[in-house]
Design a protein around this motif. Structure first.
Motif, PDB file in Angstrom:
ATOM      1  N   UNK A 284      22.457  15.627  18.575  1.00 56.97           N
ATOM      2  CA  UNK A 284      21.815  16.683  19.362  1.00 56.97           C
ATOM      3  C   UNK A 284      21.038  16.097  20.544  1.00 56.97           C
ATOM      4  N   UNK A 285      20.312  15.013  20.295  1.00 59.28           N
ATOM      5  CA  UNK A 285      19.517  14.384  21.355  1.00 59.28           C
ATOM      6  C   UNK A 285      20.411  13.830  22.451  1.00 59.28           C
ATOM      7  N   UNK A 286      21.569  13.304  22.056  1.00 58.47           N
ATOM      8  CA  UNK A 286      22.496  12.784  23.064  1.00 58.47           C
ATOM      9  C   UNK A 286      23.124  13.923  23.848  1.00 58.47           C
ATOM     10  N   UNK A 287      23.526  14.977  23.187  1.00 64.42           N
ATOM     11  CA  UNK A 287      24.151  16.112  23.858  1.00 64.42           C
ATOM     12  C   UNK A 287      23.183  16.773  24.838  1.00 64.42           C
ATOM     13  N   UNK A 288      21.952  17.003  24.392  1.00 65.62           N
ATOM     14  CA  UNK A 288      21.004  17.765  25.196  1.00 65.62           C
ATOM     15  C   UNK A 288      20.288  16.926  26.250  1.00 65.62           C
ATOM     16  N   UNK A 289      19.968  15.676  25.921  1.00 62.92           N
ATOM     17  CA  UNK A 289      19.130  14.879  26.821  1.00 62.92           C
ATOM     18  C   UNK A 289      19.715  13.507  27.137  1.00 62.92           C
ATOM     19  N   UNK A 290      20.946  13.211  26.651  1.00 68.83           N
ATOM     20  CA  UNK A 290      21.604  11.927  26.872  1.00 68.83           C
ATOM     21  C   UNK A 290      20.773  10.765  26.330  1.00 68.83           C
ATOM     22  N   UNK A 291      20.089  11.017  25.224  1.00 70.19           N
ATOM     23  CA  UNK A 291      19.302   9.961  24.592  1.00 70.19           C
ATOM     24  C   UNK A 291      20.228   9.118  23.722  1.00 70.19           C
ATOM     25  N   UNK A 292      20.347   7.853  24.053  1.00 66.24           N
ATOM     26  CA  UNK A 292      21.180   6.928  23.293  1.00 66.24           C
ATOM     27  C   UNK A 292      20.422   6.502  22.043  1.00 66.24           C
ATOM     28  N   UNK A 293      21.029   6.564  20.856  1.00 68.77           N
ATOM     29  CA  UNK A 293      20.314   6.183  19.636  1.00 68.77           C
ATOM     30  C   UNK A 293      19.644   4.823  19.769  1.00 68.77           C
ATOM     31  N   UNK A 294      18.392   4.747  19.325  1.00 67.33           N
ATOM     32  CA  UNK A 294      17.598   3.525  19.521  1.00 67.33           C
ATOM     33  C   UNK A 294      18.172   2.321  18.793  1.00 67.33           C
ATOM     34  N   UNK A 295      18.956   2.552  17.751  1.00 71.26           N
ATOM     35  CA  UNK A 295      19.514   1.435  16.981  1.00 71.26           C
ATOM     36  C   UNK A 295      20.799   0.881  17.576  1.00 71.26           C
ATOM     37  N   UNK A 296      21.359   1.547  18.576  1.00 70.95           N
ATOM     38  CA  UNK A 296      22.662   1.135  19.103  1.00 70.95           C
ATOM     39  C   UNK A 296      22.525  -0.051  20.053  1.00 70.95           C
ATOM     40  N   UNK A 297      23.324  -1.090  19.819  1.00 68.34           N
ATOM     41  CA  UNK A 297      23.379  -2.276  20.675  1.00 68.34           C
ATOM     42  C   UNK A 297      24.803  -2.400  21.210  1.00 68.34           C
ATOM     43  N   UNK A 298      24.930  -2.699  22.505  1.00 70.09           N
ATOM     44  CA  UNK A 298      26.247  -2.763  23.139  1.00 70.09           C
ATOM     45  C   UNK A 298      26.396  -4.068  23.908  1.00 70.09           C
ATOM     46  N   UNK A 299      27.571  -4.691  23.761  1.00 68.27           N
ATOM     47  CA  UNK A 299      27.942  -5.866  24.538  1.00 68.27           C
ATOM     48  C   UNK A 299      29.284  -5.585  25.208  1.00 68.27           C
ATOM     49  N   UNK A 300      29.511  -6.194  26.367  1.00 64.92           N
ATOM     50  CA  UNK A 300      30.814  -6.071  27.004  1.00 64.92           C
ATOM     51  C   UNK A 300      31.309  -7.456  27.409  1.00 64.92           C
ATOM     52  N   UNK A 301      32.605  -7.582  27.540  1.00 62.22           N
ATOM     53  CA  UNK A 301      33.205  -8.842  27.954  1.00 62.22           C
ATOM     54  C   UNK A 301      34.564  -8.567  28.576  1.00 62.22           C
ATOM     55  N   UNK A 302      35.204  -9.633  28.996  1.00 62.83           N
ATOM     56  CA  UNK A 302      36.529  -9.517  29.617  1.00 62.83           C
ATOM     57  C   UNK A 302      37.537 -10.296  28.785  1.00 62.83           C
ATOM     58  N   UNK A 303      38.623  -9.631  28.415  1.00 65.47           N
ATOM     59  CA  UNK A 303      39.711 -10.264  27.668  1.00 65.47           C
ATOM     60  C   UNK A 303      41.025  -9.816  28.283  1.00 65.47           C
TER      61      UNK A 303
END
Length: 267
Positions: free
Chosen positions: A137-156
């Motif tokens: 609901x928080x993401x849908x209404x206010x684009x709040x990303x869950x505080x526990x989520x960690x993201x990494x990106x790379x190139x392959x």
């Protein structure tokens, strides 16, 4: 949690499904005869060294056709579509290995797109989803990303990682005598290969458990969210090999088998 057969965001029964890989990405991913097989893998653990289930799906079908039926047409065609459009240009550059400086604004747009994919993808096996309805609901209404989520990106650039989806779910506890979260899974990792872009996310929703304190990631990965406040220069100087990408995708499975992890009783 909204019941199965209803939109995970609004509860509507007008289910349409959401693509893991956007339809517009098909030309970038290449003709199906030149792509590696689509791979989806789901691995679930309870006790240490006890594998509950593992499921692998390989197919030659077009990646743009792969849908998860967890959202309704209204959500899909309105605010979810807006997130996709906002991230499309940045995604295209990263998928093709083009040079770009990712500003805080573009980082936020891409992080929202990845978060959306994670929230939807975990409902491919609904009973293994870890995020709450409040999170959605928080993401849908206010684009709040869950505080526990960690993201990494790379190139392959290895062909076998051009269209891959791997998800793990597990239950971790700090107290060996107390099972957290009512015995339901509290930790997950989601890895997506899309073109040359490699995305890895991880989350543990139990308070006090910070996986970053235990898991060290390949330096070829770029910490992406939470944002550092600095621009990200793309492409990174070092690329992930096929083996590097696989090791990252299965890092949660490796962590489960490490001395740090102790299971505290039946789940």
């Amino acid at each position: 949690m909204k019941s199965e057969g209803k939109c995970i965001f609004c509860g509507s029964t007008d289910i349409s499904g959401e693509h893991i890989w956007p339809q517009w990405a098909a030309p970038i991913l290449g003709h199906k005869s030149k792509r590696g097989k689509r791979l989806e893998q789901f691995i679930v653990h309870t006790k240490k060294f006890q594998l509950v289930s593992t499921e692998s799906k390989k197919g030659h079908g077009h990646t743009a056709d792969r849908k998860i039926r967890a959202v309704c047409q209204k959500c899909n065609n309105t605010w979810m579509s807006a997130i996709e459009k906002q991230a499309k240009d940045t995604l295209t550059l990263l998928m093709t290995g083009s040079s770009v400086e990712l500003t805080q604004e573009t980082q936020r747009a891409l992080a929202e797109w990845i978060t959306l994919k994670v929230l939807v993808a975990e409902h491919n096996r609904q009973n293994e989803a870890i995020f709450s309805q409040d999170d959605r609901d928080a993401f849908k209404e206010k684009r709040i990303i869950p505080s526990s989520l960690r993201i990494w990106i790379g190139r392959c650039v290895d062909d076998s990682w051009r269209s891959v989806f791997v998800r793990h779910a597990a239950l971790f506890a700090l107290n060996p005598l107390v099972v957290p979260n009512g015995g339901k899974k509290n930790t997950q990792s989601t890895t997506i290969g899309i073109g040359e872009l490699f995305i890895h996310s991880m989350a543990c929703i139990t308070e006090g458990v910070e996986l970053n304190n235990f898991i060290k990631f390949d330096t070829r990965l770029v910490p992406f969210w939470p944002a550092s406040g600095s621009a990200v220069i793309w492409p990174p100087k070092m690329m992930l090999s096929k083996e590097d990408a696989t090791n990252v995708a299965f890092v949660l499975d490796s962590f489960i088998r490490s001395p740090h992890v102790i299971w505290g009783g039946p789940v």
